[in-house]
Design a protein around this motif. Structure first.
Motif, short mmCIF file in Angstrom:
data_model
loop_
_atom_site.label_atom_id
_atom_site.label_comp_id
_atom_site.label_asym_id
_atom_site.label_seq_id
_atom_site.Cartn_x
_atom_site.Cartn_y
_atom_site.Cartn_z
N ALA A 76 0.85 -1.19 0.00
CA ALA A 76 0.00 0.00 0.00
C ALA A 76 0.89 1.24 0.00
O ALA A 76 2.01 1.21 0.50
CB ALA A 76 -0.90 0.01 1.23
N SER A 77 0.38 2.31 -0.56
CA SER A 77 1.09 3.59 -0.51
C SER A 77 0.67 4.33 0.76
O SER A 77 -0.38 4.04 1.34
CB SER A 77 0.76 4.43 -1.75
OG SER A 77 -0.60 4.81 -1.72
N LEU A 78 1.47 5.27 1.18
CA LEU A 78 1.12 6.04 2.39
C LEU A 78 -0.23 6.74 2.25
O LEU A 78 -1.02 6.70 3.19
CB LEU A 78 2.23 7.03 2.73
CG LEU A 78 3.52 6.39 3.27
CD1 LEU A 78 4.64 7.43 3.39
CD2 LEU A 78 3.28 5.72 4.59
N PRO A 79 -0.57 7.35 1.09
CA PRO A 79 -1.89 7.97 0.98
C PRO A 79 -3.05 6.96 1.10
O PRO A 79 -4.15 7.34 1.49
CB PRO A 79 -1.89 8.62 -0.41
CG PRO A 79 -0.45 8.87 -0.69
CD PRO A 79 0.28 7.71 -0.06
N GLN A 80 -2.80 5.70 0.80
CA GLN A 80 -3.84 4.68 0.97
C GLN A 80 -4.00 4.31 2.45
O GLN A 80 -5.03 3.76 2.82
CB GLN A 80 -3.48 3.41 0.18
CG GLN A 80 -3.58 3.60 -1.31
CD GLN A 80 -3.06 2.39 -2.06
OE1 GLN A 80 -2.01 1.83 -1.74
NE2 GLN A 80 -3.82 1.97 -3.07
N LEU A 81 -3.00 4.61 3.27
CA LEU A 81 -3.01 4.23 4.68
C LEU A 81 -3.40 5.37 5.62
O LEU A 81 -3.56 5.16 6.81
CB LEU A 81 -1.63 3.69 5.08
CG LEU A 81 -1.14 2.49 4.29
CD1 LEU A 81 0.27 2.11 4.72
CD2 LEU A 81 -2.09 1.32 4.43
N ALA A 106 0.61 14.83 4.07
CA ALA A 106 0.67 16.21 3.59
C ALA A 106 1.86 16.93 4.19
O ALA A 106 2.34 16.57 5.27
CB ALA A 106 -0.62 16.96 3.94
N ARG A 107 2.31 17.96 3.49
CA ARG A 107 3.41 18.78 3.99
C ARG A 107 2.92 19.70 5.09
O ARG A 107 1.77 20.13 5.09
CB ARG A 107 4.00 19.63 2.87
CG ARG A 107 4.85 18.81 1.92
CD ARG A 107 5.42 19.66 0.84
NE ARG A 107 6.57 20.41 1.35
CZ ARG A 107 7.47 20.98 0.58
NH1 ARG A 107 7.37 20.91 -0.72
NH2 ARG A 107 8.48 21.63 1.11
N LEU A 112 7.12 15.59 -1.71
CA LEU A 112 5.97 14.83 -1.23
C LEU A 112 5.67 13.65 -2.16
O LEU A 112 5.32 12.56 -1.70
CB LEU A 112 4.75 15.75 -1.10
CG LEU A 112 3.47 15.13 -0.58
CD1 LEU A 112 3.66 14.59 0.83
CD2 LEU A 112 2.34 16.16 -0.60
N GLU A 113 5.83 13.87 -3.45
CA GLU A 113 5.54 12.80 -4.42
C GLU A 113 6.40 11.57 -4.16
O GLU A 113 5.93 10.44 -4.30
CB GLU A 113 5.75 13.31 -5.84
CG GLU A 113 5.37 12.30 -6.90
CD GLU A 113 5.57 12.83 -8.31
OE1 GLU A 113 5.37 12.04 -9.25
OE2 GLU A 113 5.91 14.01 -8.48
N THR A 114 7.65 11.77 -3.78
CA THR A 114 8.53 10.64 -3.46
C THR A 114 7.91 9.79 -2.36
O THR A 114 7.83 8.56 -2.46
CB THR A 114 9.92 11.13 -3.03
OG1 THR A 114 10.49 11.89 -4.11
CG2 THR A 114 10.84 9.97 -2.69
#
Length: 173
Positions: free
Chosen positions: A11-16, A20-21, A140-142
């Protein structure tokens, strides 16, 4: 990505959770009216020294500081993206932080400490994405594209407990 044990998933962090900065439109030295109030303002140095949980802070925001920032909740994972790449610590209280820090607020079925330990294990890999400029940084994209090997929640808790047990032995020695 490699195969995972049964019951685990990538899973990606945004899925979990929310990723955000931090926000800070002014640098501390340039806007003294933003400081000296009741809101803790965390910077990369506090994250570096925290050893997992941020319990101290050196600077505070005023109401004006808070108005141009954001108050992140206790339990937010802080990840540095400038200078000291991917150093991590979890907020032990509500606090603001600048855009050199990314905040991660985990969903209920994710152990934020598990994610914090996971990021620690891939820190060197993340540093490779930082361009060799005057000051290393990642964006952030990284972090949005990081694949997290995620076990079921009970196993996350067991892994965290075992890591903490072993780290306490290291600290004792």
């Amino acid at each position: 990505l490699p195969d995972l044990p049964e019951g685990w998933c990538w899973a990606s962090l945004p899925q979990l959770g929310e990723l955000a900065r931090g926000k800070s439109k002014h640098r501390p030295r340039n806007a003294p009216h933003l400081y000296g109030g009741p809101y803790p303002f965390i910077q990369t140095g506090e994250i570096r020294q925290a050893q997992g949980v941020i319990t101290d802070y050196w600077q505070t925001y005023s109401e004006a500081g808070l108005a141009q920032s954001r108050l992140w909740p206790n339990g937010t994972l802080c990840i540095t993206i400038a200078a000291n790449i991917a150093e991590t610590a979890i907020l032990g209280f509500d606090a603001c932080f600048p855009d050199s820090v990314v905040g991660f607020v985990a969903e209920q079925d994710v152990n934020v400490r598990f994610v914090e330990y996971f990021i620690r294990t891939i820190r060197e890999d993340l540093e490779r994405y930082a361009p060799a400029t005057a000051q290393k940084n990642i964006n952030l994209e990284t972090l949005q594209n990081v694949g997290v090997a995620l076990p079921p929640l009970p196993e996350q808790h067991r892994i965290v407990a075992e890591v903490e047990r072993r780290l306490s032995v290291v600290a004792e020695v």
